[in-house]
Design a protein around this motif. Sequence first.
Motif, PDB file in Angstrom:
ATOM      1  N   PRO A 133     -24.918  -1.073  -5.372  1.00 52.52           N
ATOM      2  CA  PRO A 133     -23.890  -2.031  -5.823  1.00 52.52           C
ATOM      3  C   PRO A 133     -22.662  -1.973  -4.930  1.00 52.52           C
ATOM      4  CG  PRO A 133     -24.710  -0.670  -7.632  1.00 52.52           C
ATOM      5  CD  PRO A 133     -25.204  -0.047  -6.365  1.00 52.52           C
ATOM      6  N   PRO A 134     -21.947  -3.096  -4.747  1.00 48.13           N
ATOM      7  CA  PRO A 134     -22.311  -4.418  -5.282  1.00 48.13           C
ATOM      8  C   PRO A 134     -23.400  -5.070  -4.444  1.00 48.13           C
ATOM      9  CG  PRO A 134     -20.292  -4.568  -4.003  1.00 48.13           C
ATOM     10  CD  PRO A 134     -20.656  -3.105  -4.020  1.00 48.13           C
ATOM     11  N   ALA A 135     -24.303  -5.781  -5.096  1.00 46.56           N
ATOM     12  CA  ALA A 135     -25.412  -6.429  -4.392  1.00 46.56           C
ATOM     13  C   ALA A 135     -25.690  -7.771  -5.050  1.00 46.56           C
ATOM     14  CB  ALA A 135     -26.651  -5.545  -4.425  1.00 46.56           C
ATOM     15  N   GLY A 136     -26.046  -8.739  -4.244  1.00 46.48           N
ATOM     16  CA  GLY A 136     -26.371 -10.065  -4.755  1.00 46.48           C
ATOM     17  C   GLY A 136     -27.784 -10.128  -5.285  1.00 46.48           C
ATOM     18  N   ASP A 137     -28.073 -11.208  -6.016  1.00 47.51           N
ATOM     19  CA  ASP A 137     -29.400 -11.393  -6.583  1.00 47.51           C
ATOM     20  C   ASP A 137     -30.469 -11.469  -5.488  1.00 47.51           C
ATOM     21  OD1 ASP A 137     -27.916 -11.540  -8.852  1.00 47.51           O
ATOM     22  OD2 ASP A 137     -28.106 -13.711  -9.094  1.00 47.51           O
ATOM     23  N   GLY A 138     -30.127 -12.123  -4.368  1.00 45.57           N
ATOM     24  CA  GLY A 138     -31.084 -12.237  -3.272  1.00 45.57           C
ATOM     25  C   GLY A 138     -31.466 -10.884  -2.695  1.00 45.57           C
ATOM     26  N   GLU A 139     -30.510  -9.966  -2.616  1.00 44.16           N
ATOM     27  CA  GLU A 139     -30.801  -8.627  -2.112  1.00 44.16           C
ATOM     28  C   GLU A 139     -31.748  -7.881  -3.042  1.00 44.16           C
ATOM     29  OE1 GLU A 139     -27.265  -6.463  -0.374  1.00 44.16           O
ATOM     30  OE2 GLU A 139     -26.229  -8.136  -1.335  1.00 44.16           O
ATOM     31  N   ILE A 140     -31.567  -8.054  -4.343  1.00 36.16           N
ATOM     32  CA  ILE A 140     -32.443  -7.392  -5.305  1.00 36.16           C
ATOM     33  C   ILE A 140     -33.869  -7.919  -5.163  1.00 36.16           C
ATOM     34  CG2 ILE A 140     -32.906  -7.035  -7.761  1.00 36.16           C
ATOM     35  CD1 ILE A 140     -29.911  -7.286  -8.277  1.00 36.16           C
TER      36      ILE A 140
ATOM     37  N   VAL B  98     -29.230 -18.305   4.322  1.00 33.28           N
ATOM     38  CA  VAL B  98     -30.446 -19.081   4.569  1.00 33.28           C
ATOM     39  C   VAL B  98     -31.509 -18.736   3.532  1.00 33.28           C
ATOM     40  CG1 VAL B  98     -32.302 -19.540   6.207  1.00 33.28           C
ATOM     41  CG2 VAL B  98     -29.964 -19.273   7.027  1.00 33.28           C
ATOM     42  N   ARG B  99     -31.661 -17.453   3.243  1.00 33.67           N
ATOM     43  CA  ARG B  99     -32.673 -17.051   2.251  1.00 33.67           C
ATOM     44  C   ARG B  99     -32.347 -17.622   0.875  1.00 33.67           C
ATOM     45  NH1 ARG B  99     -31.848 -11.846   4.777  1.00 33.67           N
ATOM     46  NH2 ARG B  99     -33.461 -11.490   6.359  1.00 33.67           N
ATOM     47  N   GLU B 100     -31.075 -17.572   0.509  1.00 34.18           N
ATOM     48  CA  GLU B 100     -30.677 -18.129  -0.778  1.00 34.18           C
ATOM     49  C   GLU B 100     -30.955 -19.629  -0.827  1.00 34.18           C
ATOM     50  OE1 GLU B 100     -29.459 -16.852  -3.599  1.00 34.18           O
ATOM     51  OE2 GLU B 100     -29.609 -14.791  -2.869  1.00 34.18           O
ATOM     52  N   ALA B 101     -30.762 -20.299   0.315  1.00 35.78           N
ATOM     53  CA  ALA B 101     -30.991 -21.743   0.360  1.00 35.78           C
ATOM     54  C   ALA B 101     -32.479 -22.074   0.311  1.00 35.78           C
ATOM     55  CB  ALA B 101     -30.374 -22.329   1.631  1.00 35.78           C
ATOM     56  N   ALA B 102     -33.304 -21.228   0.932  1.00 28.77           N
ATOM     57  CA  ALA B 102     -34.739 -21.517   1.041  1.00 28.77           C
ATOM     58  C   ALA B 102     -35.504 -21.184  -0.220  1.00 28.77           C
ATOM     59  CB  ALA B 102     -35.332 -20.757   2.224  1.00 28.77           C
TER      60      ALA B 102
ATOM     61  N   PRO C 242     -41.399 -17.232  -8.283  1.00 28.95           N
ATOM     62  CA  PRO C 242     -42.851 -17.256  -8.097  1.00 28.95           C
ATOM     63  C   PRO C 242     -43.266 -17.124  -6.631  1.00 28.95           C
ATOM     64  CG  PRO C 242     -42.169 -18.956  -9.639  1.00 28.95           C
ATOM     65  CD  PRO C 242     -40.908 -18.393  -9.030  1.00 28.95           C
ATOM     66  N   LEU C 243     -42.476 -17.665  -5.720  1.00 31.42           N
ATOM     67  CA  LEU C 243     -42.823 -17.565  -4.311  1.00 31.42           C
ATOM     68  C   LEU C 243     -42.848 -16.116  -3.852  1.00 31.42           C
ATOM     69  CD1 LEU C 243     -43.448 -18.928  -1.653  1.00 31.42           C
ATOM     70  CD2 LEU C 243     -41.006 -19.150  -1.233  1.00 31.42           C
ATOM     71  N   HIS C 244     -41.896 -15.319  -4.287  1.00 31.64           N
ATOM     72  CA  HIS C 244     -41.841 -13.915  -3.905  1.00 31.64           C
ATOM     73  C   HIS C 244     -42.743 -13.041  -4.763  1.00 31.64           C
ATOM     74  CE1 HIS C 244     -38.032 -15.407  -2.184  1.00 31.64           C
ATOM     75  NE2 HIS C 244     -38.136 -14.415  -1.323  1.00 31.64           N
ATOM     76  N   GLY C 245     -43.121 -13.520  -5.952  1.00 29.39           N
ATOM     77  CA  GLY C 245     -43.847 -12.666  -6.875  1.00 29.39           C
ATOM     78  C   GLY C 245     -42.946 -11.635  -7.516  1.00 29.39           C
ATOM     79  N   VAL C 246     -41.656 -11.965  -7.635  1.00 27.31           N
ATOM     80  CA  VAL C 246     -40.650 -11.015  -8.112  1.00 27.31           C
ATOM     81  C   VAL C 246     -39.893 -11.607  -9.303  1.00 27.31           C
ATOM     82  CG1 VAL C 246     -38.529  -9.772  -7.531  1.00 27.31           C
ATOM     83  CG2 VAL C 246     -40.336 -10.004  -5.825  1.00 27.31           C
ATOM     84  N   ALA C 247     -39.722 -10.788 -10.336  1.00 24.29           N
ATOM     85  CA  ALA C 247     -38.872 -11.151 -11.466  1.00 24.29           C
ATOM     86  C   ALA C 247     -37.871 -10.029 -11.678  1.00 24.29           C
ATOM     87  CB  ALA C 247     -39.698 -11.374 -12.727  1.00 24.29           C
ATOM     88  N   VAL C 248     -36.686 -10.378 -12.158  1.00 18.43           N
ATOM     89  CA  VAL C 248     -35.617  -9.395 -12.365  1.00 18.43           C
ATOM     90  C   VAL C 248     -35.033  -9.611 -13.760  1.00 18.43           C
ATOM     91  CG1 VAL C 248     -33.481  -8.416 -11.463  1.00 18.43           C
ATOM     92  CG2 VAL C 248     -35.080  -9.555  -9.899  1.00 18.43           C
ATOM     93  N   ILE C 249     -34.881  -8.516 -14.500  1.00 16.70           N
ATOM     94  CA  ILE C 249     -34.264  -8.555 -15.819  1.00 16.70           C
ATOM     95  C   ILE C 249     -33.011  -7.695 -15.801  1.00 16.70           C
ATOM     96  CG2 ILE C 249     -34.519  -7.987 -18.269  1.00 16.70           C
ATOM     97  CD1 ILE C 249     -37.472  -8.445 -18.035  1.00 16.70           C
ATOM     98  N   SER C 250     -31.922  -8.233 -16.328  1.00 14.13           N
ATOM     99  CA  SER C 250     -30.661  -7.497 -16.392  1.00 14.13           C
ATOM    100  C   SER C 250     -30.533  -6.853 -17.765  1.00 14.13           C
ATOM    101  CB  SER C 250     -29.489  -8.449 -16.129  1.00 14.13           C
ATOM    102  OG  SER C 250     -28.260  -7.787 -16.334  1.00 14.13           O
ATOM    103  N   ILE C 251     -30.528  -5.524 -17.785  1.00 15.29           N
ATOM    104  CA  ILE C 251     -30.418  -4.785 -19.044  1.00 15.29           C
ATOM    105  C   ILE C 251     -29.120  -5.111 -19.802  1.00 15.29           C
ATOM    106  CG2 ILE C 251     -30.147  -2.470 -20.023  1.00 15.29           C
ATOM    107  CD1 ILE C 251     -32.992  -3.201 -19.442  1.00 15.29           C
TER     108      ILE C 251
END
Length: 358
Positions: free
Chosen positions: A68-75, A346-350, A112-121
């Motif tokens: 931290p601090p980290a953006g959603d894209g980094e996670i 760019v990653r956030e945009a794509a 879905p493209l990454h195959g990644v889901a994130v849940i914030s406790i």
Amino acid sequence: MTTDEAPSGVDQEHGEPRVVLGVVAAPGPAIELARRHLGDPAFATGLGTRLAGAEWEVDLVEDRLVTPPAGDGEIVAAAREMMLARGWDVVLDVTDLPLHERRRPVLAHASPLHGVAVISIPALGPRGRGRRLNEIAAELVARLLGDDPDDPTELTHRVRELGTDTEPGASAFTARVLTGNLRLITGMVRANQPWRLTLRLSRALAAAAAAGVFALITSDIWRMADTFGAVRSSLATVGSIVAIAATLVIGADLWERAPQRRMREQVAMFNIATIATVLIGVGAFYLALFGLAVLAAAFLVVPAGFAEALGHPVGIGDYLELAWLTCSLATVGGALGAGLEDDDTVREAAYARHSDAG
């Protein structure tokens, strides 16, 4: 069920397809909650009931992934990197960091493209956290696999395919990925909202606008547009679109390489969807620029001066040809601007992500 390393594939004991869900939880409350609920064999059994077609296995790992601090894209990027390294099929990150969508707090993200889901406790709330975690985790996993309420058999087919580790020959590999997963790839691309890609890239837009204005006020460009012809103009269109797409993919390192042979199909699907997303996004950008170039040419290029430069009377066709070439040049200018964009931008945009409000 937890294991040190649990690659998916056919279960050797029972001969059944097996899908591995990697769960990465941050130290502290996140890992404690994940162990108690997602690490419970009942959760994997529930996934097998809801997402039929394969045996489900949960591989639970304690790791913060990002500092931290980290953006959603980094996670998302860190979770996908671990997924590929450990050979998981999909991954769920249970984080103690807050998630945001357009600066608004949300409960979860799914890509879905990454195959990644994130849940914030923190967004689960003070009561019923375990039940909510189980429900949301199962919903996110289904979403990652392209859950379609109108066609549940498609989801079952996808689960079975994901859990079967096959090694097709090299010559048939790409064809299999395309034909066998065409519907899923199409859904992944649509979820990415590619038509919004370049609207999020300010430097690319600024460079394209500057190049377009320069082209419109240059008489040499007017004469080039008059003599180019349809073939050269078409080649200029293709070249400009490829230039900006390649700049985005290579510059932001959007192309993945499979760390393991058995991950080739998953990585190939990711790369195909990424390329399609970028090309469609740039294509939409090109069409928008063409419309603006037509309007700008009509207002900025005086017919008398235009006709004098070309040496013949001008009509609508001449203005459209000028707008066409101007649009191609502006797109090339956009490629230069795209090279200046921050990789994370760019990653956030794509890559768009579905978000659930907290």
